[in-house]
Design an enzyme around this catalytic site. Structure first.
Site, PDB file in Angstrom:
ATOM      1  N   ASP A   6       0.873  -1.250   0.165  1.00 35.26           N
ATOM      2  CA  ASP A   6      -0.080   0.041  -0.148  1.00 35.26           C
ATOM      3  C   ASP A   6       0.845   1.215   0.231  1.00 35.26           C
ATOM      4  O   ASP A   6       0.739   2.014   0.953  1.00 35.26           O
ATOM      5  CB  ASP A   6      -0.989   0.116   1.363  1.00 35.26           C
ATOM      6  CG  ASP A   6      -0.130  -0.020   2.626  1.00 35.26           C
ATOM      7  OD1 ASP A   6      -0.605   0.756   3.495  1.00 35.26           O
ATOM      8  OD2 ASP A   6       0.897  -0.273   2.500  1.00 35.26           O
ATOM      9  N   ASP A  11       6.697   1.356   1.827  1.00 40.82           N
ATOM     10  CA  ASP A  11       6.340   0.168   0.820  1.00 40.82           C
ATOM     11  C   ASP A  11       7.105   0.435  -0.502  1.00 40.82           C
ATOM     12  O   ASP A  11       7.857  -0.486  -1.129  1.00 40.82           O
ATOM     13  CB  ASP A  11       5.006   0.329   0.424  1.00 40.82           C
ATOM     14  CG  ASP A  11       4.099  -0.040   1.466  1.00 40.82           C
ATOM     15  OD1 ASP A  11       3.657   0.948   2.281  1.00 40.82           O
ATOM     16  OD2 ASP A  11       3.385  -1.114   1.482  1.00 40.82           O
ATOM     17  N   ASN A  35      -2.640   2.868   3.537  1.00 42.18           N
ATOM     18  CA  ASN A  35      -1.924   4.201   3.871  1.00 42.18           C
ATOM     19  C   ASN A  35      -2.775   5.270   2.904  1.00 42.18           C
ATOM     20  O   ASN A  35      -2.920   6.172   3.330  1.00 42.18           O
ATOM     21  CB  ASN A  35      -0.462   4.279   3.286  1.00 42.18           C
ATOM     22  CG  ASN A  35       0.570   3.620   4.055  1.00 42.18           C
ATOM     23  OD1 ASN A  35       0.222   3.741   5.340  1.00 42.18           O
ATOM     24  ND2 ASN A  35       1.396   2.627   3.470  1.00 42.18           N
ATOM     25  N   THR A 121       2.806  -5.817   2.837  1.00 44.14           N
ATOM     26  CA  THR A 121       3.554  -4.931   3.771  1.00 44.14           C
ATOM     27  C   THR A 121       2.253  -3.762   3.746  1.00 44.14           C
ATOM     28  O   THR A 121       2.658  -2.771   4.087  1.00 44.14           O
ATOM     29  CB  THR A 121       4.403  -4.126   2.801  1.00 44.14           C
ATOM     30  OG1 THR A 121       4.274  -3.380   1.589  1.00 44.14           O
ATOM     31  CG2 THR A 121       5.691  -4.951   2.567  1.00 44.14           C
ATOM     32  N   PHE A 162      -1.056  -0.547  12.384  1.00 45.38           N
ATOM     33  CA  PHE A 162      -1.675   0.347  11.265  1.00 45.38           C
ATOM     34  C   PHE A 162      -2.170  -0.976  10.295  1.00 45.38           C
ATOM     35  O   PHE A 162      -3.364  -1.061  10.210  1.00 45.38           O
ATOM     36  CB  PHE A 162      -0.917   1.122  10.109  1.00 45.38           C
ATOM     37  CG  PHE A 162      -1.793   1.904   9.433  1.00 45.38           C
ATOM     38  CD1 PHE A 162      -1.792   1.286   8.120  1.00 45.38           C
ATOM     39  CD2 PHE A 162      -2.815   2.576   9.569  1.00 45.38           C
ATOM     40  CE1 PHE A 162      -2.482   1.708   7.033  1.00 45.38           C
ATOM     41  CE2 PHE A 162      -3.373   3.168   8.499  1.00 45.38           C
ATOM     42  CZ  PHE A 162      -3.385   2.651   7.182  1.00 45.38           C
ATOM     43  N   ASN A 163      -1.190  -1.764   9.839  1.00 51.53           N
ATOM     44  CA  ASN A 163      -1.708  -2.697   8.761  1.00 51.53           C
ATOM     45  C   ASN A 163      -2.827  -3.735   9.450  1.00 51.53           C
ATOM     46  O   ASN A 163      -3.664  -3.962   8.885  1.00 51.53           O
ATOM     47  CB  ASN A 163      -0.627  -3.606   8.407  1.00 51.53           C
ATOM     48  CG  ASN A 163       0.027  -2.957   7.359  1.00 51.53           C
ATOM     49  OD1 ASN A 163      -0.486  -1.755   6.965  1.00 51.53           O
ATOM     50  ND2 ASN A 163       1.511  -3.076   7.237  1.00 51.53           N
ATOM     51  N   HIS A 236       9.403   0.239   7.979  1.00 52.89           N
ATOM     52  CA  HIS A 236       8.738  -0.800   8.313  1.00 52.89           C
ATOM     53  C   HIS A 236       9.031  -1.849   7.233  1.00 52.89           C
ATOM     54  O   HIS A 236       9.464  -3.153   7.427  1.00 52.89           O
ATOM     55  CB  HIS A 236       7.451  -0.658   8.756  1.00 52.89           C
ATOM     56  CG  HIS A 236       7.205   0.584   9.672  1.00 52.89           C
ATOM     57  ND1 HIS A 236       7.343   0.253  11.165  1.00 52.89           N
ATOM     58  CD2 HIS A 236       6.777   1.661   9.333  1.00 52.89           C
ATOM     59  CE1 HIS A 236       7.100   1.356  11.504  1.00 52.89           C
ATOM     60  NE2 HIS A 236       6.708   2.099  10.491  1.00 52.89           N
ATOM     61  N   ASP A 237       8.546  -1.620   6.115  1.00 48.39           N
ATOM     62  CA  ASP A 237       8.043  -2.742   4.891  1.00 48.39           C
ATOM     63  C   ASP A 237       9.332  -3.326   4.429  1.00 48.39           C
ATOM     64  O   ASP A 237       9.203  -4.604   4.295  1.00 48.39           O
ATOM     65  CB  ASP A 237       7.174  -2.059   3.927  1.00 48.39           C
ATOM     66  CG  ASP A 237       5.708  -1.534   4.625  1.00 48.39           C
ATOM     67  OD1 ASP A 237       5.412  -0.681   3.923  1.00 48.39           O
ATOM     68  OD2 ASP A 237       5.609  -2.335   5.653  1.00 48.39           O
TER      69      ASP A 237
END
Ligand code: RIB
Ligand code: CA
Length: 316
Positions: A6, A11, A35, A121, A162-163, A236-237
């Site tokens: 996303d 990402d 996102n 992700t 979040f995810n 993060h991703d």
């Protein structure tokens, strides 16, 4: 590998690592709302692939435009109105497949001569639907590696990442699937900070791609500082992709992971039983530490190689 994402600043780095590391055979990219809205995350994925010099060379399909249950709440405060704010990214992009992401995943997995690793992700909506609509592909999925959840606190709610908070039911479906699953949570991703030195290394590559990564991380640093008080933003991703390329990048611990679906204050929390208190069987390999230097070496090597290959010098 199939990357479901996303984009999203981090990402974008995950996409660049998947395209730029020669050990990855990226079969396709699928997009999901998270996102930003689906049209924006899809456009952003196409832009990043074009920037990586592979626009139009691998299939891209858009997936779900909302979570399985409830409403989509985008992260415009972090990723901006476009979902990839910062640098100006107007450039020709490749086409979007006419089939839904779940159908593209099904075709790619079915057509692959070897089992496929699914890296997610963003919210797990597409992956969950694949597993429910096409259980026949399960034997051909090597592993699901997802960025999401946390063994500690959350980022979107006090205990929700979040995810997973965006689509708790989807995460629950994936974690109950029985597939080998790796969870890359905030407890490790918060250690991968795009510091001033990292941004400087992107800039010093002397390529347009390196400059754009520096601009993306500069924007990301600003929103993370404003919204979370972080000195530097966590990427993060790409750790999920790095963990596939070199599993030693993360240390994992097999543990039972439950997703809170009903909690008034904790809906979307990943409840990770690290000490066997529940008596439940492990259903995920949970990342508990990160080799930060090894991670950044993987990512920077990939971006440097892609930038050089694109032969577009940095705009002065
Ligand atoms: O919580 C961080 C995750 O949510 C990352 O994947 C980020 O891109 C957003 O999707
Ligand atoms: Ca993401």
């Amino acid at each position: 590998m199939i990357l479901d994402c996303d984009p999203g600043h981090d990402d974008a780095l995950a996409l660049l690592l998947a395209v730029g590391d020669p050990r990855v055979r990226l079969l396709g990219v699928t997009t999901v709302a998270g996102n930003q809205t689906l049209d924006k995350t899809t456009r952003n994925a196409l832009k990043v692939l074009a920037l990586a010099g592979v626009g139009g060379e691998l299939p891209v399909a858009a997936g779900c435009d909302r979570p399985l249950v409830g409403q989509l709440v985008v992260a415009e405060d972090i990723h901006g109105a476009s979902g990839l704010d910062g640098p100006e990214l107007e450039l020709p992009v490749g086409p979007v497949a006419t089939v839904h992401a779940v159908e593209l995943m099904r075709r790619l997995i079915t057509g692959s001569p070897e089992p496929v690793t699914l890296v997610a992700t963003g919210p797990l909506t597409n992956v969950a639907l694949l597993l429910r609509c096409h259980p026949e592909v399960l034997p051909r999925v090597r592993r699901v590696v997802f960025m999401g959840g946390s063994t500690e606190r959350g980022n979107t709610t006090p205990y929700g990442e979040f995810n997973v908070v965006t689509d708790p039911e989807a995460a629950d479906i994936v974690l109950r699937s029985g597939l080998p699953t790796t969870m890359i949570g905030l407890n490790v991703t918060h250690r991968a900070l795009a510091t001033t030195e990292i941004i400087g290394e992107f800039r010093s590559m002397g390529t347009r791609l390196g400059a754009i990564c520096a601009d993306l991380m500069t924007f990301f640093a600003g929103t993370y500082r404003r919204e979370f008080g972080f000195e530097h933003p966590p990427v993060h991703d790409p750790i999920a992709v790095a963990a596939v390329i070199n599993p030693a990048v993360v240390e994992t611990f097999a543990a039972p992971v439950s997703v809170e679906l009903g909690g008034t204050h904790t809906r979307g929390a990943t409840v990770v039983d690290l000490h066997g208190r529940t008596g439940r069987a492990p259903n995920a390999d949970v990342a508990v530490s990160l080799d930060v230097q090894a991670f950044w070496r993987l990512l920077m090597t990939a971006v440097r190689a892609l930038g050089a290959a694109s032969t577009q010098p940095a705009r002065r």
